[in-house]
Design a protein around this motif. Structure first.
Motif, PDB file in Angstrom:
ATOM      1  N   TYR A   1       0.845  -1.196   0.000  1.00  0.00           N
ATOM      2  CA  TYR A   1       0.000   0.000   0.000  1.00  0.00           C
ATOM      3  C   TYR A   1       0.881   1.247   0.000  1.00  0.00           C
ATOM      4  CZ  TYR A   1      -3.068   3.738   1.442  1.00  0.00           C
ATOM      5  OH  TYR A   1      -3.747   4.931   1.491  1.00  0.00           O
ATOM      6  N   HIS A   2       0.471   2.261  -0.753  1.00  0.00           N
ATOM      7  CA  HIS A   2       1.079   3.585  -0.737  1.00  0.00           C
ATOM      8  C   HIS A   2      -0.057   4.584  -0.883  1.00  0.00           C
ATOM      9  CE1 HIS A   2       3.319   7.152  -2.035  1.00  0.00           C
ATOM     10  NE2 HIS A   2       4.395   6.564  -1.525  1.00  0.00           N
ATOM     11  N   PRO A   3      -0.057   5.685  -0.124  1.00  0.00           N
ATOM     12  CA  PRO A   3      -1.189   6.620  -0.174  1.00  0.00           C
ATOM     13  C   PRO A   3      -1.413   7.258  -1.543  1.00  0.00           C
ATOM     14  CG  PRO A   3       0.575   7.482   1.224  1.00  0.00           C
ATOM     15  CD  PRO A   3       0.939   6.088   0.870  1.00  0.00           C
ATOM     16  N   GLN A   4      -0.405   7.291  -2.421  1.00  0.00           N
ATOM     17  CA  GLN A   4      -0.565   7.899  -3.743  1.00  0.00           C
ATOM     18  C   GLN A   4      -0.613   6.872  -4.870  1.00  0.00           C
ATOM     19  OE1 GLN A   4       2.652  10.678  -4.041  1.00  0.00           O
ATOM     20  NE2 GLN A   4       1.852  11.984  -2.415  1.00  0.00           N
TER      21      GLN A   4
ATOM     22  N   GLU B   1       4.029 -13.703  -4.077  1.00  0.00           N
ATOM     23  CA  GLU B   1       2.846 -13.151  -4.729  1.00  0.00           C
ATOM     24  C   GLU B   1       2.577 -11.759  -4.173  1.00  0.00           C
ATOM     25  OE1 GLU B   1      -1.894 -14.000  -5.512  1.00  0.00           O
ATOM     26  OE2 GLU B   1      -0.687 -15.538  -4.544  1.00  0.00           O
ATOM     27  N   PHE B   2       2.444 -10.780  -5.052  1.00  0.00           N
ATOM     28  CA  PHE B   2       2.155  -9.401  -4.669  1.00  0.00           C
ATOM     29  C   PHE B   2       0.679  -9.094  -4.881  1.00  0.00           C
ATOM     30  CE2 PHE B   2       6.699  -9.080  -5.452  1.00  0.00           C
ATOM     31  CZ  PHE B   2       7.121  -8.227  -4.452  1.00  0.00           C
ATOM     32  N   GLU B   3       0.113  -8.354  -3.936  1.00  0.00           N
ATOM     33  CA  GLU B   3      -1.234  -7.818  -4.049  1.00  0.00           C
ATOM     34  C   GLU B   3      -1.176  -6.355  -3.658  1.00  0.00           C
ATOM     35  OE1 GLU B   3      -4.186  -9.852  -1.752  1.00  0.00           O
ATOM     36  OE2 GLU B   3      -3.608 -11.815  -2.529  1.00  0.00           O
ATOM     37  N   VAL B   4      -2.087  -5.556  -4.210  1.00  0.00           N
ATOM     38  CA  VAL B   4      -2.182  -4.146  -3.854  1.00  0.00           C
ATOM     39  C   VAL B   4      -3.380  -3.973  -2.935  1.00  0.00           C
ATOM     40  CG1 VAL B   4      -2.524  -1.802  -4.733  1.00  0.00           C
ATOM     41  CG2 VAL B   4      -1.112  -3.424  -6.013  1.00  0.00           C
ATOM     42  N   MET B   5      -3.156  -3.332  -1.801  1.00  0.00           N
ATOM     43  CA  MET B   5      -4.236  -3.076  -0.841  1.00  0.00           C
ATOM     44  C   MET B   5      -4.854  -1.705  -1.122  1.00  0.00           C
ATOM     45  SD  MET B   5      -2.660  -4.545   2.700  1.00  0.00           S
ATOM     46  CE  MET B   5      -4.268  -4.714   3.460  1.00  0.00           C
ATOM     47  N   THR B   6      -6.129  -1.573  -0.858  1.00  0.00           N
ATOM     48  CA  THR B   6      -6.813  -0.298  -1.070  1.00  0.00           C
ATOM     49  C   THR B   6      -6.833   0.564   0.183  1.00  0.00           C
ATOM     50  OG1 THR B   6      -8.935  -1.337  -0.589  1.00  0.00           O
ATOM     51  CG2 THR B   6      -8.259  -1.206  -2.912  1.00  0.00           C
ATOM     52  N   VAL B   7      -6.558  -0.027   1.341  1.00  0.00           N
ATOM     53  CA  VAL B   7      -6.474   0.714   2.605  1.00  0.00           C
ATOM     54  C   VAL B   7      -5.145   0.389   3.262  1.00  0.00           C
ATOM     55  CG1 VAL B   7      -8.968   0.787   2.982  1.00  0.00           C
ATOM     56  CG2 VAL B   7      -7.652  -1.087   3.922  1.00  0.00           C
ATOM     57  N   PRO B   8      -4.626   1.290   4.091  1.00  0.00           N
ATOM     58  CA  PRO B   8      -3.346   1.012   4.751  1.00  0.00           C
ATOM     59  C   PRO B   8      -3.453  -0.227   5.646  1.00  0.00           C
ATOM     60  CG  PRO B   8      -4.032   3.291   5.130  1.00  0.00           C
ATOM     61  CD  PRO B   8      -5.167   2.596   4.460  1.00  0.00           C
ATOM     62  N   PRO B   9      -2.503  -1.152   5.542  1.00  0.00           N
ATOM     63  CA  PRO B   9      -2.558  -2.339   6.394  1.00  0.00           C
ATOM     64  C   PRO B   9      -2.430  -2.020   7.871  1.00  0.00           C
ATOM     65  CG  PRO B   9      -0.579  -2.359   5.033  1.00  0.00           C
ATOM     66  CD  PRO B   9      -1.406  -1.200   4.596  1.00  0.00           C
ATOM     67  N   SER B  10      -1.787  -0.898   8.212  1.00  0.00           N
ATOM     68  CA  SER B  10      -1.682  -0.537   9.634  1.00  0.00           C
ATOM     69  C   SER B  10      -3.065  -0.282  10.209  1.00  0.00           C
ATOM     70  CB  SER B  10      -0.796   0.690   9.819  1.00  0.00           C
ATOM     71  OG  SER B  10      -1.319   1.790   9.102  1.00  0.00           O
ATOM     72  N   ARG B  11      -3.996   0.161   9.392  1.00  0.00           N
ATOM     73  CA  ARG B  11      -5.364   0.376   9.842  1.00  0.00           C
ATOM     74  C   ARG B  11      -6.052  -0.948  10.117  1.00  0.00           C
ATOM     75  NH1 ARG B  11      -8.910   4.018   6.081  1.00  0.00           N
ATOM     76  NH2 ARG B  11      -7.128   5.376   6.481  1.00  0.00           N
ATOM     77  N   GLU B  12      -5.755  -1.972   9.313  1.00  0.00           N
ATOM     78  CA  GLU B  12      -6.357  -3.282   9.507  1.00  0.00           C
ATOM     79  C   GLU B  12      -5.711  -4.068  10.641  1.00  0.00           C
ATOM     80  OE1 GLU B  12      -6.330  -5.534   5.924  1.00  0.00           O
ATOM     81  OE2 GLU B  12      -7.826  -4.270   4.961  1.00  0.00           O
ATOM     82  N   MET B  13      -4.385  -3.917  10.803  1.00  0.00           N
ATOM     83  CA  MET B  13      -3.658  -4.728  11.777  1.00  0.00           C
ATOM     84  C   MET B  13      -3.553  -4.099  13.147  1.00  0.00           C
ATOM     85  SD  MET B  13      -0.530  -6.230   9.528  1.00  0.00           S
ATOM     86  CE  MET B  13       0.086  -7.194  10.895  1.00  0.00           C
ATOM     87  N   CYS B  14      -3.947  -2.853  13.312  1.00  0.00           N
ATOM     88  CA  CYS B  14      -3.735  -2.157  14.576  1.00  0.00           C
ATOM     89  C   CYS B  14      -5.040  -1.698  15.195  1.00  0.00           C
ATOM     90  CB  CYS B  14      -2.849  -0.926  14.373  1.00  0.00           C
ATOM     91  SG  CYS B  14      -1.187  -1.307  13.858  1.00  0.00           S
ATOM     92  N   MET B  15      -4.979  -1.529  16.510  1.00  0.00           N
ATOM     93  CA  MET B  15      -6.042  -0.852  17.233  1.00  0.00           C
ATOM     94  C   MET B  15      -5.552   0.572  17.434  1.00  0.00           C
ATOM     95  SD  MET B  15      -6.794  -3.710  20.122  1.00  0.00           S
ATOM     96  CE  MET B  15      -5.155  -3.568  20.775  1.00  0.00           C
ATOM     97  N   TRP B  16      -6.448   1.496  17.636  1.00  0.00           N
ATOM     98  CA  TRP B  16      -6.053   2.884  17.808  1.00  0.00           C
ATOM     99  C   TRP B  16      -6.377   3.339  19.219  1.00  0.00           C
ATOM    100  CZ3 TRP B  16      -3.313   5.321  14.104  1.00  0.00           C
ATOM    101  CH2 TRP B  16      -3.265   4.681  12.869  1.00  0.00           C
ATOM    102  N   GLU B  17      -5.419   3.953  19.871  1.00  0.00           N
ATOM    103  CA  GLU B  17      -5.612   4.551  21.184  1.00  0.00           C
ATOM    104  C   GLU B  17      -6.409   5.842  21.043  1.00  0.00           C
ATOM    105  OE1 GLU B  17      -4.617   3.670  24.353  1.00  0.00           O
ATOM    106  OE2 GLU B  17      -4.196   1.750  23.414  1.00  0.00           O
ATOM    107  N   PRO B  18      -7.027   6.331  22.119  1.00  0.00           N
ATOM    108  CA  PRO B  18      -7.736   7.604  22.047  1.00  0.00           C
ATOM    109  C   PRO B  18      -6.854   8.750  21.568  1.00  0.00           C
ATOM    110  CG  PRO B  18      -8.230   6.486  24.108  1.00  0.00           C
ATOM    111  CD  PRO B  18      -7.158   5.688  23.417  1.00  0.00           C
ATOM    112  N   SER B  19      -5.553   8.674  21.822  1.00  0.00           N
ATOM    113  CA  SER B  19      -4.633   9.733  21.403  1.00  0.00           C
ATOM    114  C   SER B  19      -4.311   9.663  19.917  1.00  0.00           C
ATOM    115  CB  SER B  19      -3.334   9.642  22.204  1.00  0.00           C
ATOM    116  OG  SER B  19      -2.667   8.430  21.875  1.00  0.00           O
ATOM    117  N   GLY B  20      -4.757   8.577  19.233  1.00  0.00           N
ATOM    118  CA  GLY B  20      -4.457   8.413  17.815  1.00  0.00           C
ATOM    119  C   GLY B  20      -3.203   7.607  17.561  1.00  0.00           C
TER     120      GLY B  20
END
Length: 195
Positions: free
Chosen positions: A22-25, A142-161
């Motif tokens: 994944y890359h944002p651009q 095997e390569f795949e392109v993700m449409t969302v950042p994997p950190s969003r899928e693999m992580c939980m987010w603290e209230p501080s972000g």
């Protein structure tokens, strides 16, 4: 013993590194034009697998001038204790760190690659998942392109972000002392609110 019985056959299940990128651009720039996206490719286990900008010295290349000529390498190995093919990951970039889950690797530093790892360098995020196989001399990629950042899928987010890896633990400094002593709670447990 017949030679055909000792040779590796095409029917052997090859270990596979599934690499989701994944890359944002990525929607407005052709970053993955040199990657075999969606196709499994066989790779020899005795050759290092390199990813970077330079198509001549790397096994797979990214079309991005901000990526190092040689960004990272993966090395296959085996141990006497495990029948599985294992991998180490090494940072080949002198310009920046390579993050593997929560660990940072400097230039030429390496570490064992977990079965599933979040890899970050520059603005790139990759999830590398190792699938087991019986073959000893080769593995597949095997390569795949993700449409969302994997950190969003693999992580939980603290209230501080602040992202927290999905290990089940997190820093709980913003919670009352009574709750911090308990540690992580299951989702079905009831917690009393403190004022």
């Amino acid at each position: 013993m017949n030679v055909s019985q000792t040779m590796e056959t095409e029917e052997d299940l090859l270990p596979c590194l599934l690499i989701k990128v994944y890359h944002p651009q990525q929607s407005c720039r052709p970053l993955y034009g040199l990657l075999p996206v969606g196709n499994r490719r066989r790779h020899s286990a005795d050759d290092p697998f390199r990813l970077g900008r330079d198509a001549q010295s790397c096994t797979y290349s990214l079309v991005d001038p901000r990526v190092s000529r040689k960004q990272l390498s993966l090395h296959a190995y085996r141990t006497p204790q495990s029948p599985d093919m294992l991998f180490t990951i090494q940072n080949l970039s002198q310009r920046g760190q390579l993050r593997v889950n929560s660990s940072a690797l400097g230039y030429l530093e390496r570490m064992d690659l977990p079965d599933k790892a979040l890899i970050r360098f520059g603005e790139y995020e990759m999830v590398i998942t190792r699938e087991s196989g019986e073959a000893k001399a080769n593995f597949e990629v095997e390569f795949e392109v993700m449409t969302v950042p994997p950190s969003r899928e693999m992580c939980m987010w603290e209230p501080s972000g602040t992202p927290v890896a999905d290990t089940g633990s997190r820093v709980m400094t913003s919670y009352p002392l009574e709750l911090r002593a308990v540690g992580p709670l299951e989702t079905d447990e009831t917690v009393m609110c403190y004022s």
